[in-house]
Enzyme design. Structure first.
Site, short mmCIF file in Angstrom:
data_model
loop_
_atom_site.label_atom_id
_atom_site.label_comp_id
_atom_site.label_asym_id
_atom_site.label_seq_id
_atom_site.Cartn_x
_atom_site.Cartn_y
_atom_site.Cartn_z
N PHE A 125 0.84 -1.19 0.00
CA PHE A 125 0.00 0.00 0.00
C PHE A 125 0.88 1.24 0.00
CE2 PHE A 125 -4.32 1.51 0.48
CZ PHE A 125 -5.03 0.42 0.05
N GLN A 251 -7.11 15.60 2.76
CA GLN A 251 -6.52 14.73 1.74
C GLN A 251 -7.38 14.59 0.48
OE1 GLN A 251 -6.01 10.16 2.29
NE2 GLN A 251 -3.95 11.04 2.31
N HIS A 253 -7.63 12.13 -2.52
CA HIS A 253 -7.18 10.80 -2.95
C HIS A 253 -6.97 10.85 -4.46
CE1 HIS A 253 -7.16 6.54 -3.79
NE2 HIS A 253 -7.22 6.25 -2.51
N LEU A 263 -14.48 6.50 -5.17
CA LEU A 263 -13.11 6.07 -5.00
C LEU A 263 -12.81 4.76 -5.73
CD1 LEU A 263 -10.70 7.04 -3.35
CD2 LEU A 263 -11.32 5.35 -1.65
N GLU A 266 -6.68 2.50 -3.64
CA GLU A 266 -5.23 2.41 -3.80
C GLU A 266 -4.79 0.95 -3.94
OE1 GLU A 266 -3.28 5.34 -1.38
OE2 GLU A 266 -1.85 3.84 -0.72
N ARG A 297 -0.34 9.73 -0.90
CA ARG A 297 -1.43 10.27 -1.71
C ARG A 297 -1.27 11.75 -2.05
NH1 ARG A 297 -6.25 7.16 1.60
NH2 ARG A 297 -5.85 5.14 0.64
N HIS A 363 -11.23 13.45 0.11
CA HIS A 363 -11.35 12.11 0.68
C HIS A 363 -11.32 12.06 2.21
CE1 HIS A 363 -11.10 7.80 0.73
NE2 HIS A 363 -9.91 7.78 1.27
N ARG A 405 -2.35 11.57 5.55
CA ARG A 405 -2.57 10.21 6.03
C ARG A 405 -2.11 9.19 5.01
NH1 ARG A 405 -6.30 6.49 5.08
NH2 ARG A 405 -7.96 7.77 4.21
#
Lengths: 593, 232
Positions: A125, A251, A253, A263, A266, A297, A363, A405
């Site tokens: 990730f 954030q 994304h 979304l 990821e 991100r 996001h 994050r």
């Protein structure tokens, strides 16, 4: 009183109130039930509708099931990913306690994907690395691309088993304080709930109240967030004198469906997906040569904007491609089934044979209601606690996410700190008495709501909401500067003026969504204001906050958390203070991937 | 922007004696979903149009409705799949609270009645339980349920006998009955062997058509029936 509210509020005395039934609220409720604490969980939805269920890719924990890993590496990645604004004591708690939390979820029955030898499987990730940044590591524990759904279902199932008392479709419309507001040493002594099905008000007097209401992505036009994510908990706390912390860090994304923002996880990149520009080039080479598409991100979203500005968007437009074709049908259908379905349904694109157009989407709030490590809400930079009030999950700012994050850490956050909230609240419930009752605790909010539903004329909430969402997208997005942010602050003040005249058409008491959406718009305006004011004051670029007029990070001036208080009597927010970052192990360094 | 004829079944318990249809001509964009059209009608014409919604991309289960005669999530049906005329009504067989909002309490009560949680002795030590991917795959399909009630409210057996536990509850029982870690399969099978349990299924497959998650619900029900049979 208008017909939209029924007269005569009911009154209930109880030890603990949990507001919101996503992952953080449910785990807290479960801990409280295990300790035998009488608890009421109020949610404006049914618990299984909560947005934890939309999380896709996984939950990171250094189990080391498929390759070497250590919680210290996870902690480091979280700190670096947060551009060193992360409080390192909090990141340590997060990384350490992620491990038992994930194992406990498995023991509760969560259906994780498995390795060939039957252990919880793990995948890569963004921003999660081995040995302090050497390369990607397999740390994300997952259940296909429905990890959040499985967490939400599993925790709800366990709450049913434990006999947790739910008040479904009760919208919490106010907090109750006694002995003054939070900034005057007051104590939170309960909540006012509005029962959506019949318009009745219910006052809950409690020893402890947990805010677990999630974020406020609906302040932006293109967002991955549910309609219900309107910043309720943040705004209610702010109105009672609690500062909001680090609100400028929001954030985007990188991979949202173009135009509507849904979304695409990821996990698509974790499994090996590429990002391509109009030349067919994997453009992340130019921005993060080591981690490529698995850079954090904020960096990937900025890279997409840069490509688009340089004319390398697809067909010269404002999006690029996410390409998973080379992964093959089996991986796509077995490990990424839901996002494949999203691309088919919402874009008419077949990911097995076509690249998928994507663009950044609003996001996640790194900022929120400030808390200490035990989820107790704090009133200022000195860390003094607001008695009775707790926050966990996206609504809170511990701060584990700092300025940006990492993927999966939202789930880790709500598990670790949801559990901590339940434990701390249980301890406090056992050692304190119920606060004094406050007669007429519901009067102020009842009057506000009745006024909205009884104005003969006024502005429709939808118009203000549309203007706000466009403004935040244009002026408080991925890139910012003085002019954009100043204009945003002015414009939000103007919209708040309009909002004072807002009028709802539905005047009934049964399931009045018109009224509740208007109420939610007020929360969005507050959280948007806190965001814009904090962003204007931070004259540097760090993590998700990118100032084109101040492109560098400035540790000398801004290695600190922003705290902003709401203006009194409708005046714009002006009071700002900074709280030092806790640094325990990792000295701030330039952030290169 | 083109437009569609949107017909909404409306009912306000504080004003109306019975549900009635109201027509709206609503402008639409090419990629709009039914949820977008409902939202636009609420914003443009009448703020009192009432429906539930949250995630708006098919994972929360809030906006299951009867759309052109079939149970669907409003956020997953694109307008272009429906043509120029769209009718939207509440899920059939459930009590209407207002407009498109139905009372879900009995539905969730049935869900809770089948022990929808893992029942197992705590394993020794502090580690995870192991499960092979094959054991995991055995119940994968039924873990996808989002409790939207599209299946149960599409079922003729449920319409005829509202006490029938219904497909959604059976799906959630299946999810644990076939989980190798669980130890309460017998208790669930006992519950579902009741006269209002699995035997009311007439395999009309309406539930399979209705499920927005693509769960093969009838197969799950038959597997549960078969497990009850082999237990006797």
């Amino acid at each position: 009183m208008s017909g939209a509210l029924r007269a005569n509020a009911s009154r209930t005395d109880i030890d603990a109130v949990v507001v919101g039934a996503g992952g953080a609220g449910l785990w807290a409720a479960l801990e409280l039930a295990r300790e035998g604490i009488p608890t009421a969980v109020l949610t404006k939805l049914y618990p299984t509708r909560s947005h934890t269920g939309a999380a896709q890719g996984g939950v990171c924990a250094a189990l080391g099931n498929v390759e070497e890993d250590h919680w210290e590496w996870h902690m480091f990645d979280t700190v670096k990913g947060g551009d060193y604004l992360t409080d390192q004591d909090a990141a340590e708690v997060l990384a350490r306690e992620a491990i038992p939390a994930v194992i406990e979820l498995e023991r509760m029955g969560l259906p994780f994907n498995r390795t060939p030898d039957g252990k919880i499987d793990q995948r890569r990730f963004g921003g999660h690395t081995r040995n302090y940044g050497e390369g990607p590591v397999r740390r994300s524990c997952y259940a296909a691309d429905r990890t959040g759904h499985m967490i939400l279902q599993t925790l709800y199932q366990q709450c049913i088993k434990a006999g947790v008392k739910f008040y479904d479709e009760y919208h919490v419309v106010d907090l109750v304080f006694e002995g003054g507001e939070a900034d005057k040493g007051g104590r939170c002594s309960g909540v006012v709930g509005y029962k959506i099905s019949d318009g009745s008000l219910h006052v809950f007097r409690a020893k402890t109240v947990l805010l677990a209401t999630g974020g406020y992505g609906r302040a932006w036009r293109v967002t991955s967030n549910a309609h219900s994510l309107t910043g309720d908990g943040m705004a209610l706390a702010w109105r009672h004198g609690v500062p909001l912390m680090d609100m400028e860090f929001y954030q985007f994304h990188p991979t949202g469906i173009v135009g509507i923002g849904i979304l695409l996880s990821e996990a698509a990149r974790g499994e090996g997906g590429y990002l391509l520009n109009n030349e067919g080039k994997r453009f992340m080479e130019s921005y993060a040569p080591k981690l490529m598409e698995l850079a954090p991100r904020d960096m990937v979203s900025r890279a997409i904007y840069q490509e688009v500005r340089a004319g390398r968007g697809i067909d010269g437009k404002d999006y690029v491609y996410l390409d998973v074709r080379h992964l093959g049908r089996k991986v796509i259908e077995e490990k990424l089934p839901d996002i494949t379905d999203f691309a088919r349904v919402y874009q008419g694109v077949e990911p097995i044979s076509e690249p998928v157009p994507i663009q950044p989407t609003a996001h996640y709030a790194m900022g929120g209601v400030p808390t200490n490590l035990n989820t107790e809400v704090i009133a200022g930079p000195d860390g003094s606690v607001v008695p009775g009030l707790f926050a966990a999950g996206e609504v809170a700012c511990v701060s584990v996410h700092g300025a940006n994050r990492l993927g999966t850490n939202s789930l880790v956050d709500l598990l670790v700190f949801g559990k901590r909230a339940g434990k701390r609240m249980a301890a406090i419930c056992k050692s304190t008495q119920l606060p004094a009752a406050r007669p007429g605790a519901e009067t102020a909010v009842a009057d506000e709501m009745a006024a909205m539903a009884s104005r003969p004329e006024g502005v429709r909430p939808a118009e203000i909401r549309r203007d706000l969402a466009a403004l935040m997208m244009d002026n408080v997005g991925v890139y910012r500067d003085e002019a954009l942010l100043s204009a945003a602050v002015r414009e939000i003040a103007r919209l708040k003026g309009e909002y004072a005249r807002v009028r709802v058409e539905d005047t009934g008491s049964v399931f009045n969504t018109d009224l509740l959406e208007a109420r939610e718009l007020g929360y969005l305006l507050d959280t948007a204001e806190a965001t814009a004011v904090s962003a204007l004051a931070r004259k540097e670029s760090r993590g998700a906050h990118s100032r084109e007029d101040y492109p560098d990070r400035d540790d000398a001036k801004f290695l600190a958390h922003t705290m902003v208080w709401r203006g009194s009597d409708g005046a714009p927010a002006e009071r700002i203070a900074y709280k030092p970052v806790t640094i325990t192990i990792f000295e701030p360094k330039p952030r290169i991937y | 922007m083109s437009s569609v004829e949107l017909k909404i079944q409306r009912f306000d318990p504080e004003r109306d004696a019975a549900p009635h249809w109201v027509n709206y001509t609503v402008p639409v964009e090419p990629m709009d979903r039914v949820l977008d059209v409902l939202t636009r009608a609420k914003e443009l014409f009448d703020g009192s149009i009432t429906f539930r919604r949250s995630c708006a991309h098919g994972v929360c289960g809030s906006d299951a409705l009867m759309i052109n005669g079939r149970n669907r999530l409003a956020c997953k049906v694109r307008v272009e799949q429906l043509g120029k005329s769209i009718s939207v009504a509440p899920l059939p067989g459930l009590p209407v609270i207002k407009d498109l909002v139905v009372d879900m309490d009995a539905f969730f009560g049935k869900y809770r009645s089948v022990l929808p949680f893992l029942v197992a002795e705590e394993p020794a030590g502090e580690g995870e339980r192991h499960q092979t991917q094959e054991q995991r795959d055995r119940y994968d399909d039924t873990t996808k349920c989002i409790l939207c009630a599209a299946c149960t409210s599409s079922c003729p057996s449920f319409w005829a006998q509202p006490d029938y536990v219904g497909p959604a509850a059976i799906v959630n029982a299946h999810r644990f009955i076939f989980d190798s870690r669980d130890e309460a399969a017998d208790d669930r099978l006992e519950i579902l062997a009741d006269e209002d349990g699995v035997w009311r299924c007439r395999t009309t497959f309406n539930c399979v058509d209705a499920c927005p998650r693509g769960i093969n619900i009838t197969k799950a029900i038959l597997e549960v029936s078969s497990a009850i049979g082999s237990r006797r």
